[in-house]
Design a protein around this motif. Structure first.
Motif, mmCIF file in Angstrom:
data_model
loop_
_atom_site.group_PDB
_atom_site.id
_atom_site.type_symbol
_atom_site.label_atom_id
_atom_site.label_comp_id
_atom_site.label_asym_id
_atom_site.label_seq_id
_atom_site.Cartn_x
_atom_site.Cartn_y
_atom_site.Cartn_z
ATOM 1 N N ALA A 1 46.059 46.554 40.994
ATOM 2 C CA ALA A 1 47.470 45.671 40.626
ATOM 3 C C ALA A 1 48.383 46.809 40.419
ATOM 4 C CB ALA A 1 46.868 45.420 39.068
ATOM 5 N N LYS A 2 48.342 47.631 40.447
ATOM 6 C CA LYS A 2 49.326 48.726 39.697
ATOM 7 C C LYS A 2 49.568 49.643 41.754
ATOM 8 C CE LYS A 2 47.848 51.059 35.803
ATOM 9 N NZ LYS A 2 47.660 52.099 35.217
ATOM 10 N N GLY A 3 49.312 49.325 41.885
ATOM 11 C CA GLY A 3 48.608 49.855 43.368
ATOM 12 C C GLY A 3 49.845 48.985 44.535
ATOM 13 N N ALA A 4 49.366 47.101 44.046
ATOM 14 C CA ALA A 4 49.437 46.744 44.644
ATOM 15 C C ALA A 4 51.265 45.959 44.076
ATOM 16 C CB ALA A 4 49.060 45.494 44.152
ATOM 17 N N ALA A 5 51.375 46.847 42.881
ATOM 18 C CA ALA A 5 52.906 45.748 42.349
ATOM 19 C C ALA A 5 53.762 46.939 43.120
ATOM 20 C CB ALA A 5 53.282 45.721 40.881
ATOM 21 N N MET A 6 53.283 47.726 43.601
ATOM 22 C CA MET A 6 54.259 49.755 44.071
ATOM 23 C C MET A 6 54.683 49.259 45.325
ATOM 24 S SD MET A 6 53.896 52.745 46.007
ATOM 25 C CE MET A 6 52.753 53.122 45.337
ATOM 26 N N ILE A 7 54.009 48.832 46.237
ATOM 27 C CA ILE A 7 53.168 48.388 47.121
ATOM 28 C C ILE A 7 54.197 47.035 47.527
ATOM 29 C CG2 ILE A 7 52.306 47.762 49.954
ATOM 30 C CD1 ILE A 7 51.684 50.227 49.470
ATOM 31 N N LEU A 8 54.213 45.748 47.254
ATOM 32 C CA LEU A 8 54.735 45.401 46.996
ATOM 33 C C LEU A 8 56.665 45.179 46.487
ATOM 34 C CD1 LEU A 8 55.214 41.971 47.477
ATOM 35 C CD2 LEU A 8 54.643 41.315 45.791
ATOM 36 N N ARG A 9 57.369 45.665 46.033
ATOM 37 C CA ARG A 9 58.090 46.099 45.561
ATOM 38 C C ARG A 9 58.565 47.017 46.220
ATOM 39 N NH1 ARG A 9 61.155 46.274 39.982
ATOM 40 N NH2 ARG A 9 62.181 47.762 40.883
ATOM 41 N N ALA A 10 58.242 48.416 47.332
ATOM 42 C CA ALA A 10 58.810 48.788 48.085
ATOM 43 C C ALA A 10 58.920 47.730 49.084
ATOM 44 C CB ALA A 10 57.191 49.852 48.466
ATOM 45 N N GLU A 11 58.039 46.908 49.822
ATOM 46 C CA GLU A 11 58.516 46.125 50.901
ATOM 47 C C GLU A 11 59.493 45.290 50.603
ATOM 48 O OE1 GLU A 11 56.156 42.394 52.287
ATOM 49 O OE2 GLU A 11 54.730 43.764 52.420
ATOM 50 N N LEU A 12 59.949 43.937 48.880
ATOM 51 C CA LEU A 12 60.647 43.883 48.943
ATOM 52 C C LEU A 12 62.204 44.376 48.503
ATOM 53 C CD1 LEU A 12 58.468 41.410 46.591
ATOM 54 C CD2 LEU A 12 59.327 40.574 48.960
ATOM 55 N N LEU A 13 61.914 45.810 47.991
ATOM 56 C CA LEU A 13 63.174 45.846 47.735
ATOM 57 C C LEU A 13 64.134 47.463 48.629
ATOM 58 C CD1 LEU A 13 62.210 45.210 43.883
ATOM 59 C CD2 LEU A 13 64.085 44.591 45.115
ATOM 60 N N GLY A 14 62.559 47.994 49.341
ATOM 61 C CA GLY A 14 63.268 49.271 49.976
ATOM 62 C C GLY A 14 62.876 50.279 48.918
ATOM 63 N N GLU A 15 62.083 49.493 47.795
ATOM 64 C CA GLU A 15 61.995 51.818 47.608
ATOM 65 C C GLU A 15 60.940 52.310 47.875
ATOM 66 O OE1 GLU A 15 60.391 50.274 43.613
ATOM 67 O OE2 GLU A 15 61.999 49.610 42.415
ATOM 68 N N ARG A 16 60.733 53.513 47.313
ATOM 69 C CA ARG A 16 59.819 54.516 48.081
ATOM 70 C C ARG A 16 58.509 54.103 48.085
ATOM 71 N NH1 ARG A 16 59.335 60.411 45.574
ATOM 72 N NH2 ARG A 16 58.004 61.373 47.188
ATOM 73 N N ARG A 17 58.075 54.610 48.716
ATOM 74 C CA ARG A 17 56.177 53.959 48.697
ATOM 75 C C ARG A 17 55.249 54.712 48.724
ATOM 76 N NH1 ARG A 17 53.509 49.751 53.110
ATOM 77 N NH2 ARG A 17 51.593 50.829 53.010
ATOM 78 N N MET A 18 54.201 54.717 48.108
ATOM 79 C CA MET A 18 53.688 56.813 47.735
ATOM 80 C C MET A 18 52.124 55.621 47.894
ATOM 81 S SD MET A 18 55.502 58.318 44.971
ATOM 82 C CE MET A 18 55.259 56.658 43.619
ATOM 83 N N PRO A 19 51.387 56.793 48.666
ATOM 84 C CA PRO A 19 50.058 56.014 49.353
ATOM 85 C C PRO A 19 48.967 55.589 47.486
ATOM 86 C CG PRO A 19 50.316 58.488 49.939
ATOM 87 C CD PRO A 19 51.626 57.985 48.913
#
Ligand SMILES: Cc1cc2nc3c(=O)[nH]c(=O)nc-3n(C[C@H](O)[C@H](O)[C@H](O)COP(=O)(O)OP(=O)(O)OC[C@H]3O[C@@H](n4cnc5c(N)ncnc54)[C@H](O)[C@@H]3O)c2cc1C
Length: 423
Positions: free
Chosen positions: A338-356
């Motif tokens: 869930a945390k990984g998915a939320a990070m990926i999704l925010r990165a995609e929607l808001l242009g935030e930094r995305r980590m592996p």
């Protein structure tokens, strides 16, 4: 003819100032992306909370069928009399306080073309992206004689508060000489050590009540199970002669159950039991399957590096419904995903930094009070699958002090995990 809109001079100035501000700040002018999360368990509730991430740049709505979540994790301790039922219960106030919109309703359907969720009471929720964590469902027809209705007599005790309580009531009603049969499922299923921790906790409850000559027979679909030597050693030490494990070469296959007669028939014999705990083979939650998101395995294929469905790129599937590769189906895993998915999704929607994404899993099992064992590993997405590394497991010759420490660790993990999900 439409009436003219009368507006004062001050109103014009205010409107002009507001529109200048909107142009200067495109993030405000643009509608916030809408994410709907379905399922407020270990996976979905964590995802909803972490999607908010301290700001309101994403509009998050969590749809959950029940107002109270009963944690399946540590439900075996409740069975064993080590925890009251209320200690498993969590509400969603903490998540709502973070600005997540709560909808308590069952989702009837996902219209993937229209990007809309339809609830049982008829509400429609539009989404830009959907996160789905509906947990497990059962292959009800896998064991002849078993069914959803039969679970009222032969409880599975594997999801839903009513089933945990039913199993406990049945256990507490047993008397001297009682036979319990546990039917353990094939892989993959939620929490690999749980059926064996359950046998331990049932034995502990019976022993504590002074029930004499009770026996627990585990009829397994597998030829080995998680932390097997540790459990068998623990059973011999704490509950000698009480728990018998049979693999398919010993029982020859389960032919049928009869809830009226309370019998379980294998290839070799018929057991007449006082309590039958049938844990059926498992598949992704019904909604995920009905929405066409599962494959022939019964689970939902995802790209492990993003948890994005391989069937619909606007949907992430997390938790027990997703194909996990080597990642076990657990609350720990669902929370990680869930945390990984939320990070990926925010990165995609808001242009935030995305980590592996990196995952870990640690699983504690209580064999008796103050005697807990554990295993775990790291899990890394590789070529879309999740691959295990650095596995470890408790050892047979561990001291009593270490086992007691691990039992305390398990209790601490539960507090930390539920605080992370619901706090
Ligand atoms: C006996 C037992 C012991 C366990 N012990 C451990 C342990 O020690 N450690 C550990 O890490 N894990 C443990 N687990 C596993 C853990 O509970 C699960 O892996 C975890 O809960 C999975 O999270 P999830 O979000 O996929 O599903 P769940 O937590 O089951 O959440 C799914 C949610 O979705 C909701 N839902 C489903 N369909 C709909 C719908 N159509 N509309 C609205 N809402 C819907 C359900 O009401 C539910 O709240 C154990 C499980 C069992 C059964």
């Amino acid at each position: 003819m439409p009436k003219p809109i009368l507006i004062s001079r001050r109103g014009v100035i205010r409107a002009a100032a507001a529109s200048t501000a909107l142009l200067a700040c495109p993030a405000i002018a643009k509608a916030r992306p809408k994410v709907v999360v379905i399922g407020g368990g270990a996976g979905g509730a964590t995802a909803a909370k972490y999607l908010r991430h301290g700001d309101d740049s994403v509009e998050v709505t969590l749809v959950e069928a029940n107002r109270i979540y009963v944690t399946p994790f540590t439900s075996n301790l409740y069975l064993g009399g080590l925890k009251p039922f209320e200690a498993l219960n969590y509400g969603y106030e903490g998540i709502a306080a973070r600005g997540v919109g709560m909808v308590f309703d069952s989702v009837a359907a996902i219209d993937r073309d229209a990007k809309q969720v339809r609830t049982a009471s008829g509400a429609r929720l539009s989404y830009d992206r959907l996160v789905l964590s509906p947990g497990i469902d059962f292959r009800w027809d896998a064991i002849p004689g078993y069914s959803e209705a039969a679970a009222e007599t032969m409880p599975h005790g594997y999801r839903g508060s009513a089933q945990f309580q039913l199993l406990k009531r049945r256990l507490d009603a047993l008397s001297d000489g009682a036979l319990i049969v546990i039917i353990a499922p094939p892989n993959p299923y939620r929490c690999p050590p749980a059926p064996y921790e359950r046998a331990s906790m049932m034995a502990h409850a019976l022993k504590s009540r002074g029930v004499k000559n009770a026996r627990i027979v585990i009829l397994d679909a597998k030829d080995h199970f998680a932390m097997q030597t540790l459990f068998i050693d623990g059973w011999e030490r704490h509950y000698p002669g009480m728990i018998e494990w049979q693999d398919p070469t010993i029982h020859g296959g389960i032919k049928a159950v009869d809830p009226k007669a309370m019998t379980v028939t294998t290839d070799f014999e018929t057991h007449k039991a006082a309590l039958v705990n049938v844990i059926p083979p498992q598949i992704a939650g019904k909604l995920a399957r009905d929405s066409g998101l599962a494959d022939a395995s019964g689970f939902c294929p995802v790209d492990a590096g993003t948890m994005i469905s391989l069937i619909d790129p606007s949907i992430q599937v997390i938790g027990d419904s997703a194909t996990g590769g080597e990642f076990p189906k657990s609350g720990f895993a669902a929370n990680n995903e869930a945390k990984g998915a939320a990070m990926i999704l925010r990165a995609e929607l808001l242009g935030e930094r995305r980590m592996p994404i990196r995952f870990t899993n640690h699983c504690w099992s209580d064999i008796a009070p103050d005697d807990a064992v554990k295993n775990g590993a790291r899990y890394t997405p590789q070529d879309g699958k999740i691959v295990a590394s650095d596995p470890y497991t408790s050892q047979l010759d561990e001291s009593a002090e270490l086992r007691a420490k691990q039992a305390r660790e398990a209790a601490g993990w539960y507090i930390g995990m539920t605080t992370d999900i619901f706090g």
